[in-house]
Design a protein around this motif. Structure first.
Motif, PDB file in Angstrom:
ATOM      1  N   ARG A   1       0.834  -1.203   0.000  1.00  0.00           N
ATOM      2  CA  ARG A   1       0.000   0.000   0.000  1.00  0.00           C
ATOM      3  C   ARG A   1       0.868   1.253   0.000  1.00  0.00           C
ATOM      4  O   ARG A   1       0.581   2.221  -0.718  1.00  0.00           O
ATOM      5  N   ARG A   2       1.937   1.247   0.796  1.00  0.00           N
ATOM      6  CA  ARG A   2       2.810   2.425   0.845  1.00  0.00           C
ATOM      7  C   ARG A   2       3.531   2.626  -0.480  1.00  0.00           C
ATOM      8  O   ARG A   2       3.731   3.764  -0.918  1.00  0.00           O
ATOM      9  N   VAL A   3       3.928   1.519  -1.097  1.00  0.00           N
ATOM     10  CA  VAL A   3       4.563   1.651  -2.411  1.00  0.00           C
ATOM     11  C   VAL A   3       3.583   2.266  -3.397  1.00  0.00           C
ATOM     12  O   VAL A   3       3.933   3.184  -4.160  1.00  0.00           O
ATOM     13  N   ALA A   4       2.349   1.761  -3.379  1.00  0.00           N
ATOM     14  CA  ALA A   4       1.351   2.285  -4.311  1.00  0.00           C
ATOM     15  C   ALA A   4       1.017   3.742  -4.002  1.00  0.00           C
ATOM     16  O   ALA A   4       0.881   4.573  -4.911  1.00  0.00           O
ATOM     17  N   GLU A   5       0.888   4.079  -2.700  1.00  0.00           N
ATOM     18  CA  GLU A   5       0.583   5.456  -2.336  1.00  0.00           C
ATOM     19  C   GLU A   5       1.732   6.383  -2.724  1.00  0.00           C
ATOM     20  O   GLU A   5       1.510   7.487  -3.222  1.00  0.00           O
TER      21      GLU A   5
ATOM     22  N   ALA B   1      -6.244  24.204  -6.411  1.00  0.00           N
ATOM     23  CA  ALA B   1      -5.927  23.415  -5.213  1.00  0.00           C
ATOM     24  C   ALA B   1      -6.554  22.043  -5.392  1.00  0.00           C
ATOM     25  O   ALA B   1      -7.714  21.932  -5.807  1.00  0.00           O
ATOM     26  N   GLY B   2      -5.796  21.006  -5.103  1.00  0.00           N
ATOM     27  CA  GLY B   2      -6.289  19.644  -5.255  1.00  0.00           C
ATOM     28  C   GLY B   2      -6.170  18.861  -3.966  1.00  0.00           C
ATOM     29  O   GLY B   2      -5.273  19.101  -3.145  1.00  0.00           O
ATOM     30  N   ILE B   3      -7.082  17.930  -3.759  1.00  0.00           N
ATOM     31  CA  ILE B   3      -7.083  17.060  -2.576  1.00  0.00           C
ATOM     32  C   ILE B   3      -7.294  15.626  -3.042  1.00  0.00           C
ATOM     33  O   ILE B   3      -8.178  15.355  -3.862  1.00  0.00           O
ATOM     34  N   TYR B   4      -6.485  14.725  -2.505  1.00  0.00           N
ATOM     35  CA  TYR B   4      -6.648  13.301  -2.823  1.00  0.00           C
ATOM     36  C   TYR B   4      -6.697  12.518  -1.518  1.00  0.00           C
ATOM     37  O   TYR B   4      -5.830  12.668  -0.642  1.00  0.00           O
ATOM     38  N   LEU B   5      -7.729  11.669  -1.350  1.00  0.00           N
ATOM     39  CA  LEU B   5      -7.868  10.794  -0.190  1.00  0.00           C
ATOM     40  C   LEU B   5      -7.888   9.349  -0.678  1.00  0.00           C
ATOM     41  O   LEU B   5      -8.795   8.957  -1.415  1.00  0.00           O
ATOM     42  N   PRO B   6      -6.910   8.534  -0.276  1.00  0.00           N
ATOM     43  CA  PRO B   6      -6.945   7.125  -0.687  1.00  0.00           C
ATOM     44  C   PRO B   6      -8.054   6.387   0.054  1.00  0.00           C
ATOM     45  O   PRO B   6      -8.505   6.835   1.119  1.00  0.00           O
ATOM     46  N   PRO B   7      -8.516   5.268  -0.482  1.00  0.00           N
ATOM     47  CA  PRO B   7      -9.556   4.503   0.218  1.00  0.00           C
ATOM     48  C   PRO B   7      -9.009   3.896   1.494  1.00  0.00           C
ATOM     49  O   PRO B   7      -7.799   3.784   1.689  1.00  0.00           O
ATOM     50  N   ARG B   8      -9.922   3.498   2.382  1.00  0.00           N
ATOM     51  CA  ARG B   8      -9.543   2.844   3.626  1.00  0.00           C
ATOM     52  C   ARG B   8      -9.797   1.355   3.504  1.00  0.00           C
ATOM     53  O   ARG B   8     -10.618   0.906   2.724  1.00  0.00           O
TER      54      ARG B   8
ATOM     55  N   GLY C   1      -6.211   3.789  -5.175  1.00  0.00           N
ATOM     56  CA  GLY C   1      -7.007   3.704  -6.392  1.00  0.00           C
ATOM     57  C   GLY C   1      -6.295   4.357  -7.558  1.00  0.00           C
ATOM     58  O   GLY C   1      -5.087   4.602  -7.533  1.00  0.00           O
ATOM     59  N   GLY C   2      -7.068   4.653  -8.597  1.00  0.00           N
ATOM     60  CA  GLY C   2      -6.499   5.221  -9.809  1.00  0.00           C
ATOM     61  C   GLY C   2      -6.986   6.618 -10.107  1.00  0.00           C
ATOM     62  O   GLY C   2      -6.982   7.045 -11.262  1.00  0.00           O
TER      63      GLY C   2
ATOM     64  N   ASP D   1     -11.366   5.892  -3.599  1.00  0.00           N
ATOM     65  CA  ASP D   1     -10.586   7.099  -3.343  1.00  0.00           C
ATOM     66  C   ASP D   1     -11.393   8.323  -3.733  1.00  0.00           C
ATOM     67  O   ASP D   1     -12.341   8.260  -4.526  1.00  0.00           O
ATOM     68  N   VAL D   2     -11.012   9.441  -3.133  1.00  0.00           N
ATOM     69  CA  VAL D   2     -11.732  10.700  -3.323  1.00  0.00           C
ATOM     70  C   VAL D   2     -10.756  11.721  -3.892  1.00  0.00           C
ATOM     71  O   VAL D   2      -9.664  11.923  -3.349  1.00  0.00           O
ATOM     72  N   THR D   3     -11.138  12.351  -4.988  1.00  0.00           N
ATOM     73  CA  THR D   3     -10.310  13.363  -5.633  1.00  0.00           C
ATOM     74  C   THR D   3     -11.140  14.618  -5.865  1.00  0.00           C
ATOM     75  O   THR D   3     -12.295  14.541  -6.304  1.00  0.00           O
ATOM     76  N   LEU D   4     -10.545  15.760  -5.543  1.00  0.00           N
ATOM     77  CA  LEU D   4     -11.229  17.035  -5.712  1.00  0.00           C
ATOM     78  C   LEU D   4     -10.229  18.058  -6.250  1.00  0.00           C
ATOM     79  O   LEU D   4      -9.116  18.184  -5.721  1.00  0.00           O
ATOM     80  N   LEU D   5     -10.612  18.760  -7.301  1.00  0.00           N
ATOM     81  CA  LEU D   5      -9.797  19.825  -7.885  1.00  0.00           C
ATOM     82  C   LEU D   5     -10.636  21.097  -7.927  1.00  0.00           C
ATOM     83  O   LEU D   5     -11.744  21.112  -8.459  1.00  0.00           O
ATOM     84  N   LEU D   6     -10.110  22.170  -7.332  1.00  0.00           N
ATOM     85  CA  LEU D   6     -10.791  23.459  -7.332  1.00  0.00           C
ATOM     86  C   LEU D   6      -9.931  24.466  -8.091  1.00  0.00           C
ATOM     87  O   LEU D   6      -8.700  24.464  -7.948  1.00  0.00           O
ATOM     88  N   ALA D   7     -10.593  25.313  -8.874  1.00  0.00           N
ATOM     89  CA  ALA D   7      -9.891  26.354  -9.634  1.00  0.00           C
ATOM     90  C   ALA D   7     -10.657  27.663  -9.502  1.00  0.00           C
ATOM     91  O   ALA D   7     -11.848  27.727  -9.824  1.00  0.00           O
ATOM     92  N   ARG D   8      -9.983  28.684  -8.990  1.00  0.00           N
ATOM     93  CA  ARG D   8     -10.570  30.028  -8.937  1.00  0.00           C
ATOM     94  C   ARG D   8     -10.071  30.804 -10.152  1.00  0.00           C
ATOM     95  O   ARG D   8      -8.869  31.019 -10.318  1.00  0.00           O
TER      96      ARG D   8
END
Length: 793
Positions: A411-415, A435-442, A448-449, A650-657
């Motif tokens: 998991r650490r290698v993949a992360e 600004a971007g945020i990435y949360l891997p699954p639990r 994830g991809g 996994d959760v991915t969010l990208l915000l652009a102002r």
């Protein structure tokens, strides 16, 4: 009751029946007038072979009497003399007497057998009668007090006394209740008994006490307990988390096997690295990660959870542990001797230690850590059965911990791979602040991809990308890396969003053809290009959730992007959606993991399902306050997903102002395809740069405009466009209707042409070309001095 059905009659000296009871009349069916005053012998049937007296008959004989209907009934009769010559005949149907005799025989047999413990208790719970085994067990206390009453129940709350009172109050028997009979001495183990209890009834039919049967099931209970412990230890490793497995192990061992238990794991194991083959003492490389006390908090004078074990010199006992031997120390001095009698050992041993047992956690020949169990209040020694049990438990737990270690490493290698492939979490360009945020699954899903990207394009534009590869793990991460690289390469070609997705779809199809599992290869992508000059955002979607935008006035709307199929399907075109975004708008792009978390958190059978996109838009409107940093807005949007106990994706969010180039920093002109346009273009460009105060850029720009407009006049057929944009860099664009590809080449000494683009490349920092439906645009960028940027009008 035993006297139910008893009859009686009075016979005078001459054998005449003078009186009888109603029960006698009902038994034989005669009326009183037909019997009273007549010879009693008339009721006796002719003799037949005398039967054996019923069991329990106290003297007397069995007579066969005639009933009024001609039937016969056997009655046990005993004659008792009265005053004078009269006698009292007492009788009991032989059937009733036989049943009474059987009951008496059963009671006598049960109370005299010597195989298990049987007792009768009175209403006061004191012993009234008991079998010999009860007396030998020491259960007959002073005044008939029975220790059974103090026996705590295993399968419920309360004691044996509570159970006996319940039986007497309800009249319902209890079968096979398990209880612990405390050992008479602290150095002896407790015994487990199976208790059966039933109410006793007196001659009036009232409950007068209880009957109890006690069977020693310690061996059977211990066998089941050991099997259950081994099963629980095996299940403890299902979490694929080292700490959770260790915590499950100590919960399994305490209080079943001991009063305290602790688990120590090597630092290498915790990091997912390869654990050692041999342990040469404790050298500050083992950490206590789980501990449990059966009677309260973990003692403060012992090594705490999260703390490194004190250094202990190497001892021969470590080799025994590594070979699978279980260390049994039923004396404090034995345990101190194993540790080498060093002062720091005091923090590893409870002060009130009575007995200890420990084992190494060894898997695949490598030492992962240790497990220790201590007895303090229960002052009896560990046995060979306990050692065998701990060895079985520790072996299974070690496999679970090693699986968790290997999973942690992968998991650490993949992360690490995935995070190294993601762009910086924030960026700033002329087009937008991102600004971007990435949360891997639990849990077991692994990484994830998902990915996000912000790519600087020509002419101050920025491309925004969010993608989601099917599946999890290293394969999904490597697929994501290939797709992100492809998107960056294709974006650098200045392709339109739909054209880029078509090229990306072709790539995914080729990757699927090369894969061993083509059906599981695919991805969704949302690609957007924002132009700060026109404030136009062009978007195309390959099966991805739609973006949501917040305008400066606070209005929020889900952008209706016409989605195409996910990448890898092929054969279906993608469509472009154009939307105008004013300056300071916030555009958000995300993966479906963000919406899935919202769906699960709102799952309620009493409420209708909510629209996740609409709910997300409402949350975005609340979070997107004026002047609030993008990072804080993003954290508010993913807070629910970050706190979710279950996150399978996994959760991915990208915000652009968005930003915009001021109108006074933009100048554009249109020229006919006439050679005279070259000089005119140079003049207006020089004049504009002079007006902007960009004197240092005049010479290079004049050369660029002259070369590019000349080429356009030579090869194009329609009008020629010229645009200058002033920002952190100076952008010069020349647009024409030609689709010819400009090429940079080095001209030889005798060549008459071919040096134009070479010169353009020398005096600019970047240059390139892009195409659209109306033709092509050749663009260049020049650096602007800091003093010129600061000196803008």
């Amino acid at each position: 009751m035993p006297l139910d059905g008893a009859v009686a009659a009075v016979i005078d000296g001459s054998g005449v029946l003078t009186a009888w009871t109603r029960a006698a009349a009902e038994l034989l069916g005669y009326a009183d007038v037909d019997v009273i005053g007549r010879p009693a012998r008339a009721l006796v049937a002719p003799r037949r072979p005398a039967g054996k007296p019923p069991a329990g008959a106290p003297g007397g004989r069995v007579l066969t009497l005639r009933r009024d209907d001609g039937e016969r009934v056997d009655v046990w009769v005993r004659l008792l003399p009265l005053s004078g010559s009269a006698v009292l005949a007492l009788g009991l149907p032989a059937k009733v007497l036989a049943e009474w005799g059987d009951h008496t025989a059963v009671a006598r047999t049960v109370l005299t057998q010597d195989a298990w413990q049987v007792a009768f208790h009175g209403l006061d719970l004191r012993l009234r009668q008991c079998s010999p085994t009860v007396r030998r067990s020491g259960r007959v206390g002073e005044g008939g007090r029975d220790p059974l009453c103090d026996m705590p129940l295993v399968d419920g709350d309360g004691t044996g006394a509570d159970l006996l009172r319940h039986v007497m109050e309800t009249g319902r028997p209890v079968v096979g209740a398990a209880g612990v009979l405390r050992a008479p001495r602290p150095d002896q183990p407790d015994l487990i008994y199976s208790l059966t209890a039933a109410p006793l009834y007196d001659l009036r039919g009232d409950i007068s006490g209880t009957f109890t049967s006690l069977v020693d099931v310690t061996a059977r209970y211990e066998s089941g307990r050991r099997l259950n412990l081994v099963y629980k230890a095996s299940r403890a490793g299902d979490a694929l988390d080292i700490r959770s497995t260790a915590e499950g192990l100590v919960e399994t061992l305490v209080p079943t096997l001991g009063d305290l238990a602790a688990v120590e794991i090597s630092e290498a194991t915790l990091q997912g690295a390869e654990p050692p083959l041999r342990v040469h003492g404790l050298r500050g490389d083992f950490r206590r990660i789980a501990a449990r006390h059966a009677h309260g908090a973990w003692p403060a004078d012992l090594v705490q959870v999260g703390e490194i074990l004190p250094a202990v010199p190497d001892q021969p006992g470590f080799r025994e542990l590594e070979r699978g031997t279980v260390l049994v120390a039923n004396d404090r001095r034995d345990y101190l001797s194993f540790l080498g009698d060093v002062p720091q050992a005091a923090r590893m041993i409870p002060r009130d230690l009575y007995a200890s047992i420990g084992a190494a956690l060894v898997a695949r020949g490598r030492v992962l850590g240790y497990v220790q169990v201590f007895r303090t209040r229960r002052q009896y020694a560990f046995t060979g059965h306990d050692a065998k049990l701990l060895k079985e438990i520790s072996t299974r737990a070690a496999l679970g911990i090693d699986n968790a270690r290997r999973y942690t490493r992968e998991r650490r290698v993949a992360e690490t791979l995935q995070r190294s492939l993601l762009p910086p979490v924030s960026s700033s360009t002329a087009a937008a602040e991102t600004a971007g945020i990435y949360l891997p699954p639990r849990g077991e899903a692994g990484v994830g991809g998902d990915w996000f990207d912000a790519i600087a394009l020509s002419s101050l534009r920025t491309a925004l990308v969010v993608g989601d590869v099917i599946g999890h793990g290293l394969e999904a991460s490597t697929t994501m890396a290939r797709l992100r690289t492809a998107v960056q390469t294709l974006a650098d070609l200045d392709l339109a969003p739909d054209e880029l997705l078509i090229r990306l779809d072709d790539l995914v199809q080729r990757m699927a053809a090369e894969s061993a599992h083509p059906d599981t290869l695919g991805a969704s992508v949302l690609y957007a290009v924002y132009d700060p000059v026109t404030r136009l955002c062009r978007l195309a979607s390959a099966g991805h959730p739609p973006p949501v935008a917040v305008h400066p006035d606070g209005t929020t709307h889900v952008i209706d992007v016409r989605p195409g199929p996910p990448l890898g399907v092929g054969g279906v075109p993608f469509e472009v959606t154009d939307v105008s975004l004013p300056e300071d708008s916030v555009l958000t792009m995300y993966s479906d993991g963000l919406l899935d978390t919202a769906r699960r958190s709102r799952r309620d059978p009493r409420r209708p399902p909510a629209d996740p996109e609409a709910e997300y838009a409402a949350r975005l409107r609340a979070a997107c306050r004026p002047g609030r940093p993008l990072r804080r807005i993003g954290e508010a949007l993913v807070e629910r997903a970050r706190r979710a106990a279950e996150r399978t994706d996994d959760v991915t969010l990208l915000l652009a102002r968005t930003r915009a180039v001021p109108d006074d920093s933009i100048a554009d002109w249109r020229f006919p395809p006439d050679p005279a346009a070259v000089a005119e273009a140079r003049e207006v460009a020089v004049a504009q740069l002079t007006a902007w105060g960009l004197h240092e850029n005049v010479f290079a720009t004049e050369l660029v405009v002259s070369e590019l407009v000349t080429n356009a006049v030579r090869y194009a057929t329609g009008d020629i466009g010229l645009r200058l944009v002033r920002d952190a860099v100076l952008v010069c664009e020349v647009t024409d209707s030609s689709e010819s590809q400009p090429r940079l080449r080095r001209a030889h000494n005798d060549d008459e042409g071919g040096r134009g683009l070479f010169l353009v490349a020398q005096v600019t920092s970047r240059w390139g070309s892009r195409y659209d439906a109306s033709g092509k645009t050749i663009w260049t960028e020049q650096a602007i001095g800091a003093e010129q940027v600061l000196g803008r009008d």
